[in-house]
Write a protein that holds these residues in place. Sequence first.
Motif, PDB file in Angstrom:
ATOM      1  N   ILE A 146     -19.107  19.379  -4.455  1.00 35.24           N
ATOM      2  CA  ILE A 146     -18.946  19.454  -3.000  1.00 35.24           C
ATOM      3  C   ILE A 146     -17.888  18.473  -2.510  1.00 35.24           C
ATOM      4  CG2 ILE A 146     -20.104  19.037  -0.787  1.00 35.24           C
ATOM      5  CD1 ILE A 146     -22.703  20.031  -2.106  1.00 35.24           C
ATOM      6  N   ASN A 147     -17.906  17.250  -3.060  1.00 38.45           N
ATOM      7  CA  ASN A 147     -16.991  16.204  -2.603  1.00 38.45           C
ATOM      8  C   ASN A 147     -15.732  16.084  -3.451  1.00 38.45           C
ATOM      9  OD1 ASN A 147     -18.700  15.251  -0.456  1.00 38.45           O
ATOM     10  ND2 ASN A 147     -20.013  14.338  -2.026  1.00 38.45           N
ATOM     11  N   ALA A 148     -15.523  17.048  -4.370  1.00 32.22           N
ATOM     12  CA  ALA A 148     -14.346  17.041  -5.246  1.00 32.22           C
ATOM     13  C   ALA A 148     -14.211  15.712  -5.991  1.00 32.22           C
ATOM     14  CB  ALA A 148     -13.077  17.330  -4.438  1.00 32.22           C
ATOM     15  N   ASN A 149     -15.319  15.254  -6.560  1.00 31.08           N
ATOM     16  CA  ASN A 149     -15.319  14.052  -7.379  1.00 31.08           C
ATOM     17  C   ASN A 149     -14.912  14.447  -8.799  1.00 31.08           C
ATOM     18  OD1 ASN A 149     -15.856  11.820  -8.963  1.00 31.08           O
ATOM     19  ND2 ASN A 149     -18.056  11.812  -8.585  1.00 31.08           N
ATOM     20  N   TYR A 150     -13.611  14.385  -9.078  1.00 30.27           N
ATOM     21  CA  TYR A 150     -13.079  14.917 -10.338  1.00 30.27           C
ATOM     22  C   TYR A 150     -13.512  14.089 -11.547  1.00 30.27           C
ATOM     23  CZ  TYR A 150     -10.240  17.960  -7.467  1.00 30.27           C
ATOM     24  OH  TYR A 150      -9.834  18.919  -6.577  1.00 30.27           O
ATOM     25  N   ILE A 151     -13.655  12.788 -11.370  1.00 28.75           N
ATOM     26  CA  ILE A 151     -14.105  11.950 -12.482  1.00 28.75           C
ATOM     27  C   ILE A 151     -15.504  12.378 -12.914  1.00 28.75           C
ATOM     28  CG2 ILE A 151     -14.598   9.607 -13.246  1.00 28.75           C
ATOM     29  CD1 ILE A 151     -11.664  10.082 -12.725  1.00 28.75           C
ATOM     30  N   GLY A 152     -16.385  12.556 -11.950  1.00 32.87           N
ATOM     31  CA  GLY A 152     -17.736  13.004 -12.240  1.00 32.87           C
ATOM     32  C   GLY A 152     -17.755  14.381 -12.876  1.00 32.87           C
ATOM     33  N   LEU A 153     -16.891  15.269 -12.389  1.00 37.07           N
ATOM     34  CA  LEU A 153     -16.833  16.626 -12.931  1.00 37.07           C
ATOM     35  C   LEU A 153     -16.379  16.622 -14.390  1.00 37.07           C
ATOM     36  CD1 LEU A 153     -15.298  18.556  -9.891  1.00 37.07           C
ATOM     37  CD2 LEU A 153     -17.664  18.615 -10.710  1.00 37.07           C
ATOM     38  N   ILE A 154     -15.417  15.751 -14.719  1.00 42.48           N
ATOM     39  CA  ILE A 154     -14.949  15.665 -16.102  1.00 42.48           C
ATOM     40  C   ILE A 154     -16.064  15.156 -17.016  1.00 42.48           C
ATOM     41  CG2 ILE A 154     -13.405  14.365 -17.630  1.00 42.48           C
ATOM     42  CD1 ILE A 154     -11.250  14.592 -15.494  1.00 42.48           C
ATOM     43  N   ILE A 155     -16.799  14.137 -16.562  1.00 40.91           N
ATOM     44  CA  ILE A 155     -17.891  13.594 -17.372  1.00 40.91           C
ATOM     45  C   ILE A 155     -18.991  14.643 -17.576  1.00 40.91           C
ATOM     46  CG2 ILE A 155     -19.702  11.852 -17.478  1.00 40.91           C
ATOM     47  CD1 ILE A 155     -16.866  10.815 -18.027  1.00 40.91           C
ATOM     48  N   TRP A 156     -19.393  15.313 -16.492  1.00 42.69           N
ATOM     49  CA  TRP A 156     -20.415  16.351 -16.614  1.00 42.69           C
ATOM     50  C   TRP A 156     -19.913  17.513 -17.464  1.00 42.69           C
ATOM     51  CZ3 TRP A 156     -25.436  16.554 -15.871  1.00 42.69           C
ATOM     52  CH2 TRP A 156     -26.037  15.598 -15.059  1.00 42.69           C
ATOM     53  N   ILE A 308       1.887  14.051 -13.179  1.00 44.32           N
ATOM     54  CA  ILE A 308       0.696  13.505 -12.516  1.00 44.32           C
ATOM     55  C   ILE A 308       0.926  12.058 -12.089  1.00 44.32           C
ATOM     56  CG2 ILE A 308      -1.736  12.912 -12.829  1.00 44.32           C
ATOM     57  CD1 ILE A 308      -1.892  15.281 -14.815  1.00 44.32           C
ATOM     58  N   THR A 309       1.572  11.258 -12.973  1.00 44.77           N
ATOM     59  CA  THR A 309       1.805   9.845 -12.668  1.00 44.77           C
ATOM     60  C   THR A 309       2.773   9.670 -11.507  1.00 44.77           C
ATOM     61  OG1 THR A 309       1.441   9.264 -14.991  1.00 44.77           O
ATOM     62  CG2 THR A 309       2.537   7.629 -13.621  1.00 44.77           C
ATOM     63  N   VAL A 310       3.918  10.348 -11.579  1.00 40.95           N
ATOM     64  CA  VAL A 310       4.948  10.193 -10.541  1.00 40.95           C
ATOM     65  C   VAL A 310       4.430  10.655  -9.182  1.00 40.95           C
ATOM     66  CG1 VAL A 310       7.204  11.015  -9.750  1.00 40.95           C
ATOM     67  CG2 VAL A 310       6.908  10.317 -12.124  1.00 40.95           C
ATOM     68  N   LEU A 311       3.770  11.807  -9.129  1.00 44.91           N
ATOM     69  CA  LEU A 311       3.290  12.319  -7.847  1.00 44.91           C
ATOM     70  C   LEU A 311       2.134  11.475  -7.298  1.00 44.91           C
ATOM     71  CD1 LEU A 311       3.510  16.176  -8.407  1.00 44.91           C
ATOM     72  CD2 LEU A 311       4.845  14.795  -6.832  1.00 44.91           C
ATOM     73  N   THR A 312       1.304  10.933  -8.193  1.00 40.38           N
ATOM     74  CA  THR A 312       0.219  10.057  -7.732  1.00 40.38           C
ATOM     75  C   THR A 312       0.781   8.783  -7.114  1.00 40.38           C
ATOM     76  OG1 THR A 312      -1.334  10.883  -9.403  1.00 40.38           O
ATOM     77  CG2 THR A 312      -1.797   8.716  -8.451  1.00 40.38           C
ATOM     78  N   LEU A 313       1.743   8.153  -7.803  1.00 35.62           N
ATOM     79  CA  LEU A 313       2.324   6.917  -7.279  1.00 35.62           C
ATOM     80  C   LEU A 313       3.188   7.175  -6.044  1.00 35.62           C
ATOM     81  CD1 LEU A 313       3.155   5.029 -10.592  1.00 35.62           C
ATOM     82  CD2 LEU A 313       1.322   4.569  -8.964  1.00 35.62           C
ATOM     83  N   LEU A 355      -2.857  20.642 -10.439  1.00 35.39           N
ATOM     84  CA  LEU A 355      -4.247  20.740  -9.984  1.00 35.39           C
ATOM     85  C   LEU A 355      -5.078  19.547 -10.415  1.00 35.39           C
ATOM     86  CD1 LEU A 355      -4.883  24.531 -10.674  1.00 35.39           C
ATOM     87  CD2 LEU A 355      -4.299  23.442  -8.504  1.00 35.39           C
ATOM     88  N   LEU A 356      -4.532  18.700 -11.312  1.00 34.30           N
ATOM     89  CA  LEU A 356      -5.268  17.524 -11.779  1.00 34.30           C
ATOM     90  C   LEU A 356      -4.803  16.239 -11.090  1.00 34.30           C
ATOM     91  CD1 LEU A 356      -5.391  18.585 -15.499  1.00 34.30           C
ATOM     92  CD2 LEU A 356      -7.350  18.356 -13.992  1.00 34.30           C
ATOM     93  N   ILE A 357      -3.862  16.356 -10.179  1.00 33.82           N
ATOM     94  CA  ILE A 357      -3.396  15.188  -9.438  1.00 33.82           C
ATOM     95  C   ILE A 357      -4.536  14.516  -8.652  1.00 33.82           C
ATOM     96  CG2 ILE A 357      -1.940  14.479  -7.474  1.00 33.82           C
ATOM     97  CD1 ILE A 357       0.184  16.415  -8.548  1.00 33.82           C
ATOM     98  N   PRO A 358      -5.461  15.287  -8.045  1.00 31.23           N
ATOM     99  CA  PRO A 358      -6.561  14.629  -7.322  1.00 31.23           C
ATOM    100  C   PRO A 358      -7.391  13.694  -8.184  1.00 31.23           C
ATOM    101  CG  PRO A 358      -6.422  16.951  -6.711  1.00 31.23           C
ATOM    102  CD  PRO A 358      -5.473  16.753  -7.845  1.00 31.23           C
ATOM    103  N   VAL A 359      -7.466  13.953  -9.509  1.00 35.47           N
ATOM    104  CA  VAL A 359      -8.233  13.071 -10.384  1.00 35.47           C
ATOM    105  C   VAL A 359      -7.637  11.673 -10.359  1.00 35.47           C
ATOM    106  CG1 VAL A 359      -9.105  12.712 -12.717  1.00 35.47           C
ATOM    107  CG2 VAL A 359      -8.782  15.032 -11.868  1.00 35.47           C
ATOM    108  N   ALA A 360      -6.301  11.592 -10.535  1.00 37.65           N
ATOM    109  CA  ALA A 360      -5.624  10.298 -10.540  1.00 37.65           C
ATOM    110  C   ALA A 360      -5.627   9.668  -9.145  1.00 37.65           C
ATOM    111  CB  ALA A 360      -4.190  10.454 -11.052  1.00 37.65           C
ATOM    112  N   CYS A 361      -5.439  10.490  -8.111  1.00 38.52           N
ATOM    113  CA  CYS A 361      -5.415   9.961  -6.741  1.00 38.52           C
ATOM    114  C   CYS A 361      -6.759   9.355  -6.352  1.00 38.52           C
ATOM    115  CB  CYS A 361      -5.044  11.073  -5.753  1.00 38.52           C
ATOM    116  SG  CYS A 361      -3.289  11.506  -5.734  1.00 38.52           S
ATOM    117  N   SER A 362      -7.844   9.915  -6.894  1.00 37.73           N
ATOM    118  CA  SER A 362      -9.178   9.424  -6.533  1.00 37.73           C
ATOM    119  C   SER A 362      -9.401   7.989  -6.999  1.00 37.73           C
ATOM    120  CB  SER A 362     -10.255  10.335  -7.129  1.00 37.73           C
ATOM    121  OG  SER A 362     -10.261  10.271  -8.551  1.00 37.73           O
TER     122      SER A 362
END
Length: 418
Positions: A146-156, A308-313, A355-362
Motif C-alpha cells: 500500500i505504501n510502496a515500501n520497496y525495501i520491505g517488498l524485496i525482503i518479503w 538508478i544511482t545517477v537519477l537517485t542522486l 521502475l526500481l528507482i523508488p527503492v534507492a530514493c526511499s
Amino acid sequence: MTHSSHPLVRFYLKVGLIRQILWGLIFGIILAAVSKDTALAMSLIGGLFINALKSVAPVLVLILVIASISNHQHGKQANMRPLITLYFAGMMLAALLATIASFLFPSQISFGDTLNNLEFTPPSGIAAVLKTLLEKMIDNPINALINANYIGLIIWGAGIGLALRHASQSTKTMMNDLSYAISFIVRVIIRFAPLGVFGLVASTLAETGFGELLKYAHLLVVLVSCMLFVALVINPLLAYLVMHKNPYPLVFTSLKESAIPAFFTRSSAANIPVNMEICKKYKMDEDTYSVAVPLGAAINMSGAAVTITVLTLATVNSMPASAGIHVDIYSAVLLCIVTSVCACGASGIAGGSLLLIPVACSMFGIPNEISAKVIGIGIAIGVIQDSVETALNSSSDVVYIGAVSSAAQKKQNNTTKN
C-alpha cells in the motif's frame, strides 16, 4: 472492431516505441512553445501516466523477486562463482563511478508543484539510514504494498521465493506465469509512454521554462559518459584481472557484435541468442556460456546500476533545502550496495531499471510521488539512455564470460603441461 482492423491502432502498434517517444518529446516541446495554457492542461495526461507507473511498480517488484528466486535452478554454481563475482564487482564499480560523477557534475530535475504539501522525513546520517532500512525490512507485506515500501517488498519477496524453491513445479510455474502477467501489464503501460512523455514535457516546460531541456541534456550526458567509462575502462580492468592479458580485443568484439544489436532491441533478454552465437563463434567454454548468458541477461546490469544511482542522486540534489536531505560518504557507499542489488532485479523489459528507482530514493526519505515522476523523466530521456544501458549490460556479459573462459582454458593448459 478489433485492434487489427482499426488503421490508427495498427499504425500506432507498427511504429517503434522509441520513435513514438521521440515524437512525444518533440510535440511536447512545440506545444509548450506555442501555447503555454494548453501545455499546462496536458499535465493531466502526464499525471495519469505517472500514477499508472506508481501503482504497478510495487506489485512488479514483489512478484519479480518471488518468481526469480523460486525458479532459480541448482547446478553448476561452482562454475558460476567467478562470473557472479565479476557481475557484482562490475555493478558496484559502476554505481561507485556514477556516485562520483554525480558529485562532480551534479544533475538536477524540476518537479514543479509536485513538491508542494509533501512531508519529508530525511535521515540525519548513516545510523538513521540503517535504522530506516531495518524498520522497512520488517514491515507488514500488505502495508508495504500500500505504501510502496520497496525495501520491505524485496525482503518479503526473497523470503517467499526461498520458501517456494521447495514447492512443486506447478507452483513455481504459476509464479513464473504471474510474473509474466505483471510484466505484460507494465509493457501495456509503457506503450502509452509517448503520450505520458508528451504530457510531462509540455506541462513541465510550460511551468518551469525551456531551461529544463538543459537539465535533461546534462543528465543524459552524465549517464551516457558513465556507461562509456564502464564499457571502456572498468570492464577491461576486471577482465584483465581475471585473464591476465590484453582484454581490449575481447572488449571491442563484444561492443561490435553484442552492444550494437542490444542498442536497437533495448532488451538484454532479446539479445540472449546473439550472445550465445558470439560465445560459440569464439569457442568459449560451452558449459559456462550456456548457463552464464541467460543468467547475465537477468542479473548483470551495470548500466542499470548507473541509471538508478545517477537519477537517485539527481533527485536528492533537486530537493529543496528545507527538506534537509544530505548524502554523506557512508550513505553513498550504502547507496552503491542497494543500487547493485536493485540492478540485479531490473526486469527484462525496456526501461525496467527505472521502475526500481523508488527503492534507492526511499533510503533518503523521498516520497513515492517524487520518485514516480523521476521514472517518467527517465522514460523521456530513455530514447538514448535505455539503448546505451542495454548495450552496456549485454556486451558486459560477453566480456566477463570470455575472461572467465580464457582463464579456465589457461589453467587447464597449465595442468596438462604439468
